[in-house]
Design a protein around this motif. Structure first.
Motif, short mmCIF file in Angstrom:
data_model
loop_
_atom_site.label_atom_id
_atom_site.label_comp_id
_atom_site.label_asym_id
_atom_site.label_seq_id
_atom_site.Cartn_x
_atom_site.Cartn_y
_atom_site.Cartn_z
N ILE A 91 0.82 -1.22 0.00
CA ILE A 91 0.00 0.00 0.00
C ILE A 91 0.86 1.27 0.00
O ILE A 91 0.75 2.09 -0.92
CB ILE A 91 -0.98 -0.02 1.18
N PRO A 92 1.74 1.47 1.01
CA PRO A 92 2.55 2.70 0.96
C PRO A 92 3.51 2.74 -0.21
O PRO A 92 3.78 3.82 -0.77
CB PRO A 92 3.29 2.68 2.30
N VAL A 93 4.05 1.59 -0.60
CA VAL A 93 4.96 1.57 -1.74
C VAL A 93 4.25 2.00 -3.01
O VAL A 93 4.76 2.81 -3.80
CB VAL A 93 5.60 0.17 -1.91
N SER A 94 3.05 1.47 -3.23
CA SER A 94 2.31 1.83 -4.44
C SER A 94 1.87 3.29 -4.42
O SER A 94 1.84 3.94 -5.46
CB SER A 94 1.09 0.91 -4.61
N LEU A 95 1.56 3.81 -3.24
CA LEU A 95 1.22 5.23 -3.15
C LEU A 95 2.43 6.10 -3.51
O LEU A 95 2.32 7.08 -4.25
CB LEU A 95 0.74 5.57 -1.74
N ALA A 96 3.60 5.72 -2.98
CA ALA A 96 4.81 6.46 -3.31
C ALA A 96 5.13 6.34 -4.80
O ALA A 96 5.52 7.32 -5.45
CB ALA A 96 5.98 5.95 -2.47
N ALA A 97 4.96 5.14 -5.35
CA ALA A 97 5.23 4.94 -6.77
C ALA A 97 4.24 5.72 -7.63
O ALA A 97 4.61 6.28 -8.67
CB ALA A 97 5.15 3.45 -7.11
N PHE A 98 2.98 5.76 -7.20
CA PHE A 98 1.98 6.54 -7.93
C PHE A 98 2.37 8.02 -7.95
O PHE A 98 2.29 8.69 -8.98
CB PHE A 98 0.61 6.37 -7.31
N GLY A 99 2.80 8.53 -6.79
CA GLY A 99 3.22 9.92 -6.74
C GLY A 99 4.41 10.19 -7.63
O GLY A 99 4.47 11.20 -8.33
N PHE A 100 5.37 9.26 -7.63
CA PHE A 100 6.57 9.42 -8.46
C PHE A 100 6.20 9.43 -9.94
O PHE A 100 6.62 10.32 -10.70
CB PHE A 100 7.55 8.29 -8.16
N VAL A 101 5.44 8.44 -10.38
CA VAL A 101 5.10 8.33 -11.80
C VAL A 101 4.21 9.48 -12.23
O VAL A 101 4.37 10.05 -13.31
CB VAL A 101 4.43 6.97 -12.09
N VAL A 158 -4.08 -0.18 -5.81
CA VAL A 158 -3.92 1.21 -5.37
C VAL A 158 -3.65 2.13 -6.55
O VAL A 158 -4.22 3.22 -6.66
CB VAL A 158 -2.79 1.31 -4.33
N PHE A 159 -2.79 1.68 -7.48
CA PHE A 159 -2.52 2.47 -8.68
C PHE A 159 -3.81 2.75 -9.44
O PHE A 159 -4.10 3.88 -9.82
CB PHE A 159 -1.57 1.69 -9.60
N THR A 160 -4.58 1.69 -9.66
CA THR A 160 -5.82 1.84 -10.43
C THR A 160 -6.79 2.76 -9.72
O THR A 160 -7.39 3.65 -10.33
CB THR A 160 -6.47 0.47 -10.65
#
Length: 453
Positions: A35-45, A214-216
């Protein structure tokens, strides 16, 4: 995870691994870490995509141009080099691994994550011909390791490796269009077998699935584009015929040659930029970035088209090429392969990012350029390009087949025999070429070592 064996001469059974309390706890942690990793990745991308849009579309429009002029990559890449130079010479982790080395080795330590993120955001939006996959994996792996205390990481390196891999899977699951692609990639890259393989892949698959969810969800709720590798529109394909294989096999060989040649140039550039003082490395980083900008400007001058088509990771250009192949003259496609391929080669050995996305565009462009051959066609040529380029550059044939199938979507069922043959041919060709290069380099390395000793 269990360390005692319940079988004579062997390790624990798969059932014992899966039901062990420590492993079940690891699965729970992997799901929560996703969850937190995907949120951080979403913010980065999302941020990288918005910066890219601003640099290549909003800013040229504000300056009075309908599109980025031919010279636009030169100042953009100069700025990228100036921003990257202090990151790769002064920050912990040097901004991440050099992309010619692949997607990276062990999980990135948390202390190196800020440098990786800064290097990616300093270069990728400005037109560095690399993809976001390697920085995303480093980001996900580093953040996942924060869930394990440093003392425990030292005591249990296997736990740290599994959790770091799960974090990487959560971060890249959607950028490849599917958690399954990330999971299959980790299966091949791990080089393991038996219960150990399943024990590694389940946390990665679980974290990747949570990350994709989370990304979706955030993509839908915020309306932000995340730039995942996808092909919304594709040419229709039928069942491959003998002509498709007649042209597809030599095309796969040619694509492998192009990819391996690009990686060879990248290794020479790496040897040049990573030796000597930090000041020399910083200077050569800027020089290489400007050289990449020159390649992009050359494409625009040769074709009269936008330099943006050759810049960046190639995700948007790949989608445009697949949606309307007829809009691309053969000359423009060959110029794209030449100019973007050279820029990619230089970036592989000097800048920061992932090696896969640009290579897939190069394969698709070369395939589409060969589509007019008698008995061939756009759909099979594109399929060969996607599969062969992935296999040649990653050395992961199963991953490349699954990724190509995911990109082709509903057209993949008919194309599957051609995808598999192209993947195998490109993989074997690339391995043979690399083996030859290593044999040729060995005498020189031995002579150099003898001279030093």
């Amino acid at each position: 995870m269990p360390t005692t064996s319940s079988r004579p001469g062997g390790g624990p059974t798969l059932r014992e691994v899966l039901l062990h309390r420590g492993y079940l706890r690891l699965l729970l942690i992997s799901a929560l870490v996703g969850i937190p990793v995907s949120l951080a990745a979403f913010g980065f991308v999302g941020l990288e995509h918005e910066l890219q849009h601003w640099v290549w579309e909003s800013l040229p429009t504000a300056a009075g141009y309908g599109r980025a002029p031919w010279w636009w990559p030169l100042p953009a890449l100069l700025l990228a080099g100036l921003l990257l130079a202090p990151i790769v010479t002064r920050l912990p982790g040097h901004g991440g691994h050099v992309p010619v080395d692949g997607l990276g080795g062990p999980p990135t330590p948390p202390v190196a994550v800020p440098g990786v993120v800064l290097a990616a955001l300093a270069g990728l939006p400005l037109g560095v011909v690399l993809g976001p996959e390697a920085p995303l994996m480093a980001l996900g792996g580093g953040l996942a390791l924060l869930a394990v205390r440093s003392a425990r990481r030292a005591e249990q390196p296997q736990l740290a490796a599994v959790l770091g891999t799960a974090g990487a899977a959560a971060a890249i699951s959607t950028i490849f269009g599917s958690p399954l692609v990330a999971a299959v990639m980790l299966i091949e890259a791990a080089g393991l077998g038996g219960p150990q393989l399943i024990a590694l892949i389940l946390p990665s698959l679980l974290a990747g699935g949570v990350g994709a969810l989370v990304f979706t969800g955030f993509g839908h709720w915020t309306g932000l584009a995340i730039g995942a590798l996808s092909l919304p529109r594709l040419p229709k394909s039928g069942v491959p015929d003998p002509g498709d294989f007649l042209w597809g096999v030599p095309l796969a060989v040619a694509i492998a040659v192009v990819c391996v040649a690009g990686q060879g140039v990248g290794r020479r550039v790496k040897a040049l930029t990573t030796t000597g003082t930090a000041r020399r490395t910083a200077l050569l980083t800027v020089v290489c970035a400007v050289a990449v900008g020159g390649c992009l400007a050359a494409y625009a001058l040769l074709t009269g088209r936008s330099p943006e088509e050759a810049a960046l990771s190639g995700q948007a250009t790949l989608g445009a090429l697949a949606a309307d192949p007829a809009a691309w003259p053969v000359g423009a496609l060959l110029a794209l392969v030449l100019c973007k391929g050279l820029g990619w080669s230089i970036a592989l050995g000097s800048l920061r990012g992932g090696p896969i996305f640009p290579a897939i565009l190069l394969g698709a462009a070369l395939g589409t350029a060969c589509a007019p051959l008698p008995g061939f066609g756009t759909a099979p040529a594109l399929a060969v390009g996607l599969a062969a380029s992935g296999a040649a550059v990653t050395g992961l044939p199963v991953t490349s087949t699954v990724l190509a199938a995911a990109l082709l979507g509903g057209e993949a069922a008919n194309a599957m025999p051609l995808l598999i043959v192209s993947t195998v041919v490109a993989f074997v060709t690339a391995q043979a070429l690399r083996g030859r290069s290593e044999r040729e380099a060995a005498p020189a390395d031995r002579a150099e070592a003898a001279g030093v000793s």
